[in-house]
Design a protein around this motif. Sequence first.
Motif, PDB file in Angstrom:
ATOM      1  N   GLN A   1      22.916  12.987  30.545  1.00 24.11           N
ATOM      2  CA  GLN A   1      22.838  13.626  29.232  1.00 24.11           C
ATOM      3  C   GLN A   1      21.367  13.857  28.863  1.00 24.11           C
ATOM      4  OE1 GLN A   1      25.823  11.760  26.794  1.00 24.11           O
ATOM      5  NE2 GLN A   1      24.740  12.336  24.953  1.00 24.11           N
TER       6      GLN A   1
ATOM      7  N   TYR B   1      28.786   7.570  30.149  1.00 22.65           N
ATOM      8  CA  TYR B   1      27.819   6.790  30.923  1.00 22.65           C
ATOM      9  C   TYR B   1      28.353   6.522  32.320  1.00 22.65           C
ATOM     10  CZ  TYR B   1      25.781   5.995  26.342  1.00 22.65           C
ATOM     11  OH  TYR B   1      25.218   6.177  25.104  1.00 22.65           O
TER      12      TYR B   1
ATOM     13  N   ILE C   1      25.273   0.540  23.647  1.00 23.65           N
ATOM     14  CA  ILE C   1      25.601   1.923  23.272  1.00 23.65           C
ATOM     15  C   ILE C   1      25.676   2.066  21.751  1.00 23.65           C
ATOM     16  CG2 ILE C   1      27.419   3.678  23.362  1.00 23.65           C
ATOM     17  CD1 ILE C   1      28.069   2.512  26.221  1.00 23.65           C
ATOM     18  N   ASN C   2      26.388   1.150  21.095  1.00 28.18           N
ATOM     19  CA  ASN C   2      26.558   1.228  19.639  1.00 28.18           C
ATOM     20  C   ASN C   2      25.239   1.125  18.886  1.00 28.18           C
ATOM     21  OD1 ASN C   2      29.295   1.435  20.071  1.00 28.18           O
ATOM     22  ND2 ASN C   2      29.720  -0.736  19.717  1.00 28.18           N
ATOM     23  N   ARG C   3      24.305   0.359  19.451  1.00 27.80           N
ATOM     24  CA  ARG C   3      23.001   0.203  18.806  1.00 27.80           C
ATOM     25  C   ARG C   3      22.009   1.271  19.263  1.00 27.80           C
ATOM     26  NH1 ARG C   3      21.782  -5.603  16.981  1.00 27.80           N
ATOM     27  NH2 ARG C   3      23.855  -6.324  16.425  1.00 27.80           N
ATOM     28  N   LYS C   4      22.523   2.217  20.078  1.00 26.69           N
ATOM     29  CA  LYS C   4      21.690   3.326  20.578  1.00 26.69           C
ATOM     30  C   LYS C   4      20.442   2.823  21.313  1.00 26.69           C
ATOM     31  CE  LYS C   4      23.303   6.791  17.241  1.00 26.69           C
ATOM     32  NZ  LYS C   4      24.526   6.048  16.884  1.00 26.69           N
TER      33      LYS C   4
ATOM     34  N   SER D   1      20.609   5.606  26.551  1.00 30.75           N
ATOM     35  CA  SER D   1      21.247   6.923  26.551  1.00 30.75           C
ATOM     36  C   SER D   1      21.602   7.277  27.983  1.00 30.75           C
ATOM     37  CB  SER D   1      20.315   7.977  25.940  1.00 30.75           C
ATOM     38  OG  SER D   1      19.087   7.987  26.628  1.00 30.75           O
TER      39      SER D   1
ATOM     40  N   ASP E   1      23.774   4.297  34.726  1.00 36.34           N
ATOM     41  CA  ASP E   1      23.273   3.862  33.408  1.00 36.34           C
ATOM     42  C   ASP E   1      23.441   2.358  33.201  1.00 36.34           C
ATOM     43  OD1 ASP E   1      22.640   6.531  32.323  1.00 36.34           O
ATOM     44  OD2 ASP E   1      24.799   6.853  32.536  1.00 36.34           O
TER      45      ASP E   1
END
Length: 344
Positions: free
Chosen positions: A342, A3, A332-335, A338, A66
Amino acid sequence: MGYKVAVVGATGNVGREMLAILAERNFPASEVVALASRKSAGTECSFGDKTLKVKALDHYDFSDVDICLMSAGGSVSKEWSPKIGAQGAVVIDNSSAWRMDPDVPLIVPEVNADAVAGFTKKNIIANPNCSTAQLVVALKPLHDKAKIKRVVVATYQSVSGAGKDAMDELFSQTKSVFTLDEVESKKFPKRIAFNLIPQIDVFMEDGFTKEEWKMVVETKKILDPKIKLVATCVRVPVFVGHSEAVNIEFENPITADEAREVLRAAPGCLVIDKHEPGGYVTPYECVGEDATYISRIREDGTVENGLEMWVVSDNLRKGAALNAVQIAECLINRKLISAKKQAA
């Protein structure tokens, strides 16, 4: 690919700490950009074993950023956070500018991580006040266990909470006392060296200071609106590390031993509580540490279901920089986000 992260206010106490923590925790960043005011452009900042050249916020294009960690004060955040958020970056702001906005989540990951999903309304997430952050980390597991009714807290807050100029003032005043020079007060309303100042932030109409008000409303927003809280916030001649004497009244019975057991198992908490000289943590010992330390846990016999405890934390880390990075990790961990490059 990682990110792209921008740190706004990178030359300040908290901004530098944010850069250090991103490096320490191996944050999944493909690029980290240090930003500050035009007068700081070109200044160098450390980022792990690298050196970053500070760029001017005014001319920066955030379209491929991001996550933006913002620690540049309330007025800068009010102007820039909505602009940055509109370009698709999630702003995690350390100032008081957005904390009480109903469309902005106020997050301490160990306490109310689920609320982070509400960031999409403005692409802004607020970091709480440093004194609130460590308090709610300690209160949350106890609230889950026995339901808190009322909290009375007295804080002993280090000068770093007021910025680099405040740290410089404590240093210069202390030096002046020893060399018998005149002690000058610029940042604080009274001398801070070898003294205490029972005022943090401005006074409000009811006689409380804004810092005390922040602790009340932020605790309610983060933890539970039904909790009654009253605070007295005091600046002390300590460079880093905030301490709090916390008195809690519960709805249900809870013993000191039960509280110790609950807190020992709780995320972000570290109990050091021996009933002997030095069997507790002081602010000096918490510097550079991530945990919220809890000591002197004891039952208060003056109320039904009462406890008293001592809470200490590094205000530049858990009270500010670390909490902001943990929020970013949570996204990030919980999506919930993004990486733009990417995704493209």
